[in-house]
Structures are given as structure tokens and as C-alpha cells.
Write a protein that holds these residues in place. Structure first.
Motif, PDB file in Angstrom:
ATOM      1  N   ASN A  99      -3.003  -2.374   5.035  1.00  0.00           N
ATOM      2  CA  ASN A  99      -2.019  -1.299   5.019  1.00  0.00           C
ATOM      3  C   ASN A  99      -1.429  -1.157   6.427  1.00  0.00           C
ATOM      4  O   ASN A  99      -2.149  -0.843   7.378  1.00  0.00           O
ATOM      5  CB  ASN A  99      -2.665   0.018   4.585  1.00  0.00           C
ATOM      6  CG  ASN A  99      -1.665   1.147   4.444  1.00  0.00           C
ATOM      7  OD1 ASN A  99      -0.459   0.941   4.589  1.00  0.00           O
ATOM      8  ND2 ASN A  99      -2.156   2.334   4.154  1.00  0.00           N
ATOM      9  N   THR A 157      -8.565 -11.888   7.216  1.00  0.00           N
ATOM     10  CA  THR A 157      -9.932 -11.654   6.721  1.00  0.00           C
ATOM     11  C   THR A 157     -10.244 -12.672   5.636  1.00  0.00           C
ATOM     12  O   THR A 157      -9.406 -12.933   4.765  1.00  0.00           O
ATOM     13  CB  THR A 157     -10.092 -10.237   6.134  1.00  0.00           C
ATOM     14  OG1 THR A 157      -9.810  -9.267   7.139  1.00  0.00           O
ATOM     15  CG2 THR A 157     -11.509 -10.016   5.627  1.00  0.00           C
ATOM     16  N   ALA A 182       0.825  -1.216   0.000  1.00  0.00           N
ATOM     17  CA  ALA A 182       0.000   0.000   0.000  1.00  0.00           C
ATOM     18  C   ALA A 182       0.854   1.259   0.000  1.00  0.00           C
ATOM     19  O   ALA A 182       0.444   2.312  -0.507  1.00  0.00           O
ATOM     20  CB  ALA A 182      -0.942   0.000   1.208  1.00  0.00           C
ATOM     21  N   ASN A 186     -14.022  -3.273  -0.708  1.00  0.00           N
ATOM     22  CA  ASN A 186     -14.097  -1.943  -0.070  1.00  0.00           C
ATOM     23  C   ASN A 186     -13.744  -2.004   1.414  1.00  0.00           C
ATOM     24  O   ASN A 186     -14.393  -1.375   2.258  1.00  0.00           O
ATOM     25  CB  ASN A 186     -15.500  -1.337  -0.257  1.00  0.00           C
ATOM     26  CG  ASN A 186     -15.891  -1.204  -1.712  1.00  0.00           C
ATOM     27  OD1 ASN A 186     -15.105  -0.745  -2.529  1.00  0.00           O
ATOM     28  ND2 ASN A 186     -17.115  -1.611  -2.044  1.00  0.00           N
ATOM     29  N   LEU A 187     -12.683  -2.755   1.743  1.00  0.00           N
ATOM     30  CA  LEU A 187     -12.253  -2.914   3.130  1.00  0.00           C
ATOM     31  C   LEU A 187     -11.144  -1.917   3.465  1.00  0.00           C
ATOM     32  O   LEU A 187     -10.225  -1.716   2.665  1.00  0.00           O
ATOM     33  CB  LEU A 187     -11.735  -4.338   3.364  1.00  0.00           C
ATOM     34  CG  LEU A 187     -12.713  -5.483   3.065  1.00  0.00           C
ATOM     35  CD1 LEU A 187     -12.007  -6.822   3.197  1.00  0.00           C
ATOM     36  CD2 LEU A 187     -13.926  -5.411   3.981  1.00  0.00           C
ATOM     37  N   ASP A 188     -11.230  -1.328   4.641  1.00  0.00           N
ATOM     38  CA  ASP A 188     -10.231  -0.356   5.090  1.00  0.00           C
ATOM     39  C   ASP A 188      -9.141  -1.068   5.879  1.00  0.00           C
ATOM     40  O   ASP A 188      -8.990  -0.899   7.082  1.00  0.00           O
ATOM     41  CB  ASP A 188     -10.883   0.736   5.941  1.00  0.00           C
ATOM     42  CG  ASP A 188      -9.875   1.790   6.392  1.00  0.00           C
ATOM     43  OD1 ASP A 188      -8.886   2.014   5.657  1.00  0.00           O
ATOM     44  OD2 ASP A 188     -10.068   2.371   7.472  1.00  0.00           O
ATOM     45  N   THR A 189      -8.369  -1.876   5.177  1.00  0.00           N
ATOM     46  CA  THR A 189      -7.301  -2.628   5.831  1.00  0.00           C
ATOM     47  C   THR A 189      -6.223  -2.876   4.788  1.00  0.00           C
ATOM     48  O   THR A 189      -6.140  -2.162   3.799  1.00  0.00           O
ATOM     49  CB  THR A 189      -7.859  -3.942   6.440  1.00  0.00           C
ATOM     50  OG1 THR A 189      -6.824  -4.607   7.153  1.00  0.00           O
ATOM     51  CG2 THR A 189      -8.454  -4.851   5.400  1.00  0.00           C
ATOM     52  N   LYS A 226      -4.250   2.444  11.140  1.00  0.00           N
ATOM     53  CA  LYS A 226      -4.951   1.369  10.434  1.00  0.00           C
ATOM     54  C   LYS A 226      -5.129   0.158  11.351  1.00  0.00           C
ATOM     55  O   LYS A 226      -4.396  -0.021  12.331  1.00  0.00           O
ATOM     56  CB  LYS A 226      -4.166   0.954   9.187  1.00  0.00           C
ATOM     57  CG  LYS A 226      -4.130   2.026   8.102  1.00  0.00           C
ATOM     58  CD  LYS A 226      -5.496   2.217   7.488  1.00  0.00           C
ATOM     59  CE  LYS A 226      -5.453   3.189   6.321  1.00  0.00           C
ATOM     60  NZ  LYS A 226      -6.801   3.364   5.706  1.00  0.00           N
ATOM     61  N   LYS A 235      -4.847  -1.148  16.812  1.00  0.00           N
ATOM     62  CA  LYS A 235      -4.446  -0.313  15.679  1.00  0.00           C
ATOM     63  C   LYS A 235      -2.921  -0.248  15.572  1.00  0.00           C
ATOM     64  O   LYS A 235      -2.202  -0.533  16.528  1.00  0.00           O
ATOM     65  CB  LYS A 235      -4.987   1.116  15.837  1.00  0.00           C
ATOM     66  CG  LYS A 235      -6.496   1.219  15.995  1.00  0.00           C
ATOM     67  CD  LYS A 235      -7.207   0.987  14.685  1.00  0.00           C
ATOM     68  CE  LYS A 235      -8.709   1.263  14.806  1.00  0.00           C
ATOM     69  NZ  LYS A 235      -9.429   1.022  13.540  1.00  0.00           N
ATOM     70  N   ALA A 285      -8.778  -6.463  -0.601  1.00  0.00           N
ATOM     71  CA  ALA A 285      -9.431  -5.421   0.200  1.00  0.00           C
ATOM     72  C   ALA A 285     -10.116  -4.411  -0.698  1.00  0.00           C
ATOM     73  O   ALA A 285     -11.226  -3.940  -0.407  1.00  0.00           O
ATOM     74  CB  ALA A 285      -8.400  -4.729   1.091  1.00  0.00           C
ATOM     75  N   GLU A 286      -9.482  -4.067  -1.799  1.00  0.00           N
ATOM     76  CA  GLU A 286     -10.068  -3.107  -2.746  1.00  0.00           C
ATOM     77  C   GLU A 286     -11.368  -3.640  -3.338  1.00  0.00           C
ATOM     78  O   GLU A 286     -12.350  -2.908  -3.467  1.00  0.00           O
ATOM     79  CB  GLU A 286      -9.053  -2.828  -3.854  1.00  0.00           C
ATOM     80  CG  GLU A 286      -9.505  -1.833  -4.910  1.00  0.00           C
ATOM     81  CD  GLU A 286      -8.429  -1.616  -5.958  1.00  0.00           C
ATOM     82  OE1 GLU A 286      -7.364  -1.058  -5.619  1.00  0.00           O
ATOM     83  OE2 GLU A 286      -8.640  -2.032  -7.113  1.00  0.00           O
ATOM     84  N   ASN A 333      -6.605  -7.477  14.352  1.00  0.00           N
ATOM     85  CA  ASN A 333      -7.119  -6.444  15.255  1.00  0.00           C
ATOM     86  C   ASN A 333      -6.275  -6.322  16.525  1.00  0.00           C
ATOM     87  O   ASN A 333      -6.782  -6.120  17.629  1.00  0.00           O
ATOM     88  CB  ASN A 333      -8.586  -6.715  15.608  1.00  0.00           C
ATOM     89  CG  ASN A 333      -9.492  -6.627  14.403  1.00  0.00           C
ATOM     90  OD1 ASN A 333      -9.412  -5.681  13.624  1.00  0.00           O
ATOM     91  ND2 ASN A 333     -10.353  -7.625  14.231  1.00  0.00           N
TER      92      ASN A 333
END
Length: 422
Positions: A367, A88, A13, A362-365, A372, A28, A358-359, A414
């Protein structure tokens, strides 16, 4: 608080590939820099000689829950994923009952709270997987479905697929398609070639996949929908996806490790444990898939983890279910077949196993950057091990007993350790 020291950070990323420390706090990423002091951390992991990368994401798994828990369930499937470095996974909807309602979706989501990794549940595109009527995509998205698929079965009604794509475009969710026209298949699970003839079977030809890939690529171009061509196996289909991309289609394609590693010859040795849909094909097809991975026609590596019991997989070839498990061997096969073979760099491999999946959803991970989610895999790229002793309930794979290169040492999801190699 966890501190990862001295690891080779491979973070596509940010296009980072250098030795860095990573600090984690409250789930995080706290900071990423060199020379972070160890004081104050509850656990310090010395990752010298290891690669530290975003937690792997698999957009195509079957955890068989609800309805087929004798094959796999969310708990054992998640343990298998964590052992393979995945933080994930996206579960397919071909359960019993099918995930075509909020009630079934909620069952999976509630049970997923018990596992150590992130589970995303895809909902069905059509009610009951019957290919006749669309589900209520808007309501299911509001309930937490991030994508839709009838994986396992093709949707033959072209007008219905068009309608699904138009709705998916409106909702900004991906549609994932299993591309095999059953009317062109003699026997599923084996390529229509020399090996099938030796078994006395007709097999499944490339064209069964090609015609549906062509259809869905053209409709993706027309609608602007985000479409995922699942487990691509045909070299011709790779070319069609490339054409669609060149003409502006939002088409993604996924390749499974078995399709870029093996050919139909594996069926001779492993019989039903090398039976899957779509089947293993020729060396030409495998090389075309690798070519597609190299030029980003294929952006995603996904396992199609498909557990079955040993009893189910040891009958007559034509009567056995198709599919193999793959979560615990995926990373090693990527290293051996793609990186060590000189086709991809580690940055490129990690992009296909984390950033691009992830793209798609639409996942915000995916990176490793300040703020994050602390979803991380730490692996030794050179450690050798023998495939087996799976965390999955199932053992249906042709890779058992094979020497692998590249071993997961930690999976952190997480900010918590979901797996540690001991």
C-alpha cells in the motif's frame, strides 16, 4: 530521501490510478500527492510515462538455500527478485536440511539480513517432508515462520492434514499445498495428453490435482483454516476452488505465469525447459485459469521460481527435475497475457501481485500510503525487451529469447533502491 515524480500511481489498496508524486523518508512513505517540491531530496526519479505500484510480492519461490546453493542461493535469488520488481518473497521449505526446525529457520533469517529485499521463510508442515508427523508449528511461528508448506510433495495422510489445518486456524497462519496425487501420475512434469504420447510417456492427468484440491477445499470449509492452493493448473480445480469460496471457505489460489500463458504444446518446442509440476496443460485449462483470475477465484499470481542447473535440465525428459525460473519474466507475462489481452486492468494485476499475497501472509505492506513501508516498483508498461541475461544463477525457462512487454526500471525496498535498470 527519495522523490518519485510524475508517475502513474496504480495502488489497488486505495483504488488509485492517477498521476501522483511519492515522497520517501526513513524507509517509509512520507506523502503521496500532486506537485511535491523537489527541494531537499537526495534523489529525484522522474517516472513520467511509467507506472508506480506497490512492490511485488511472490508467495512461492525456491531459493535452494541451504543445501542446493549450486542452483540458487538467497543472494542470487534476491537479485533475481529485485530485477523482477519484487520487494518480498516467500521461500519454500524444501531445502537440505528441510526448514522444520528453529535452527534452520534462523539460518535463513540471518542470511536474509544481507539481501536488499524482504525474505519470508515458510516452514515445513511435516517433519522432514515425510508426511507423517507435524512440526511444532507454534514454536516455529514464534521464531518467525509466517506460514507452512510441504511444497514439492503432497501430504497423503488426510487426518494429518486436518490436524494441520486446525492448528493453522488457531495460530492464524496460512497453509500452502502442492496438490498432486502421485499414485495417479505416470510421469510427472508433462500433461497426460497428446504431447506426452508423442514422448512415449504417460504423463500427469488433471485428476491427480483435482482429487487433492477437492479434499483440501472441503477440509478448509470444515476447519476455517486459511489455505493456499498452489500453482493451480487444472480447469476443474478452478471450479472446485470457486465452489469452496462460495460456501465460505478461506481458500486462496495462486496461478503461475507459465500456466496462464503456455499450454502443453510448449513442451514440443522447449522440451525439459517446459517441464514443471504441475505440468502445462491444455488450452481449455489455460483459459479456465484466466477465467478464474478474472472473477477472483484465483487472487494471487506466484512464480514458483524453481532454479536448476543447465546440466540437470538437459538430460532425458523423464529423468530431469521439474521446474522453471520465473521472477524476472513474471510482471511482463502478466502485462502481455492478462492486461494487454484485455482480461485484467493494471489495478487488478497489481492486486494479484501485491495486495492479495500480502493478505495471505498477514503482511503490513502493498500500500503506497503515508506511513507504510516504502516498497515500490516502477515499470514501463510499454518497453520491449528480450528475456535473458538473468540475475538468477539459473536459466531454465522456456521464455528465454521471447520479446517481452513491460520492463522494471526501479525496485525500492524499505526506502532503498534494490534494483535500477541502467
Amino acid at each position: 530521501m527519495i522523490l518519485i515524480k510524475n508517475g502513474r500511481l496504480v495502488n489497488p489498496a486505495t483504488n488509485t490510478d492517477e498521476v501522483m508524486d511519492v515522497a520517501i523518508e526513513n524507509g517509509k512513505i512520507l506523502k503521496v500527492e500532486k506537485g511535491i517540491e523537489e527541494n531537499g531530496f537526495e534523489k529525484v526519479i522522474d517516472a513520467a510515462g511509467k507506472i508506480v505500484a506497490p512492490g511485488l510480492i511472490d508467495v512461492h519461490v525456491h531459493f535452494r538455500d541451504p543445501g542446493f546453493e549450486h542452483k540458487e542461493d538467497l543472494l542470487t535469488g534476491s537479485a533475481s527478485a529485485a530485477k523482477g520488481g519484487f520487494t518480498t518473497v516467500v521461500c519454500m521449505a524444501n531445502t537440505k536440511p528441510v526448514v522444520d526446525s528453529v535452527e534452520v529457520l534462523n539460518y535463513v533469517q540471518n542470511k536474509a539480513e544481507l539481501v536488499p529485499i524482504n525474505i519470508v521463510q515458510a516452514a515445513a508442515i511435516t517433519k522432514g517432508f515425510l508426511g507423517k508427523e507435524l512440526v511444532d508449528m507454534k514454536t516455529l511461528k514464534e521464531a518467525g515462520a509466517l506460514g507452512f508448506t510441504d511444497d514439492g510433495l503432497p501430504i497423503n495422510d488426510t487426518a494429518l492434514v486436518m490436524k494441520a489445518m486446525e492448528m493453522a486456524k488457531e495460530l492464524d497462519v496460512p497453509l500452502s499445498f502442492h496438490e498432486e496425487d502421485p499414485s495417479l501420475i505416470g510421469n510427472p512434469g508433462v500433461n497426460a495428453g497428446e504431447v506426452a504420447k508423442e514422448l512415449g510417456l504417460v504423463g500427469a492427468p488433471n485428476v491427480a490435482e483435482d482429487v487433492m484440491v477437492a479434499r483440501d477445499c472441503m477440509m478448509a470449509m470444515k476447519t476455517g483454516a486459511k489455505v493456499d492452493i498452489q500453482h493451480i493448473s487444472s480447469g476443474n480445480s478452478v471450479d472446485m476452488v470457486r465452489f469452496a469460496k462460495q460456501h465460505g471457505a478461506r481458500v486462496y489460489a495462486e496461478a503461475s505465469p507459465h500456466h496462464f500463458t503456455l499450454t502443453e504444446d510448449a513442451v514440443r518446442e522447449h522440451k525439459t525447459f517446459a517441464k514443471m509440476n504441475p505440468p502445462l496443460r491444455t488450452a481449455w485449462d489455460r483459459d479456465k485459469i484466466i477465467e478464474g483470475l478474472k472473477d477472483n477465484t484465483i487472487e494471487i499470481i506466484a512464480t514458483d521460481h524453481a532454479p536448476h542447473t543447465t546440466e540437470e535440465k538437459t538430460g532425458e525428459f523423464q529423468n530431469c527435475p521439474s521446474g522453471i525460473i520465473g521472477l524476472e519474466t513474471s510482471l511482463a507475462l502478466g502485462i502481455m497475457s492478462l492486461v494487454n489481452a484485455g482480461h485484467l486492468t493494471y489495478l487488478q494485476l497489481m492486486e494479484k501481485m501485491s495486495v492479495k499475497p500480502a493478505e495471505l501472509y498477514n503482511l503490513d505492506t502493498a500500500n503506497i500510503a503515508e506511513g507504510k513501508p516504502a516498497d515500490i516498483v516502477i515499470f514501463d508498461p510499454n518497453e520491449k525487451w528480450i528475456a535473458g541475461d538473468y540475475a538468477s544463477k539459473a536459466e531454465n525457462t522456456p521464455f528465454t529469447g521471447m520479446e517481452m512487454t513491460g520492463k522494471v526500471k526501479y525496485t525500492i525496498c524499505n526506502g532503498r533502491i534494490a534494483y535500477e535498470d541502467k
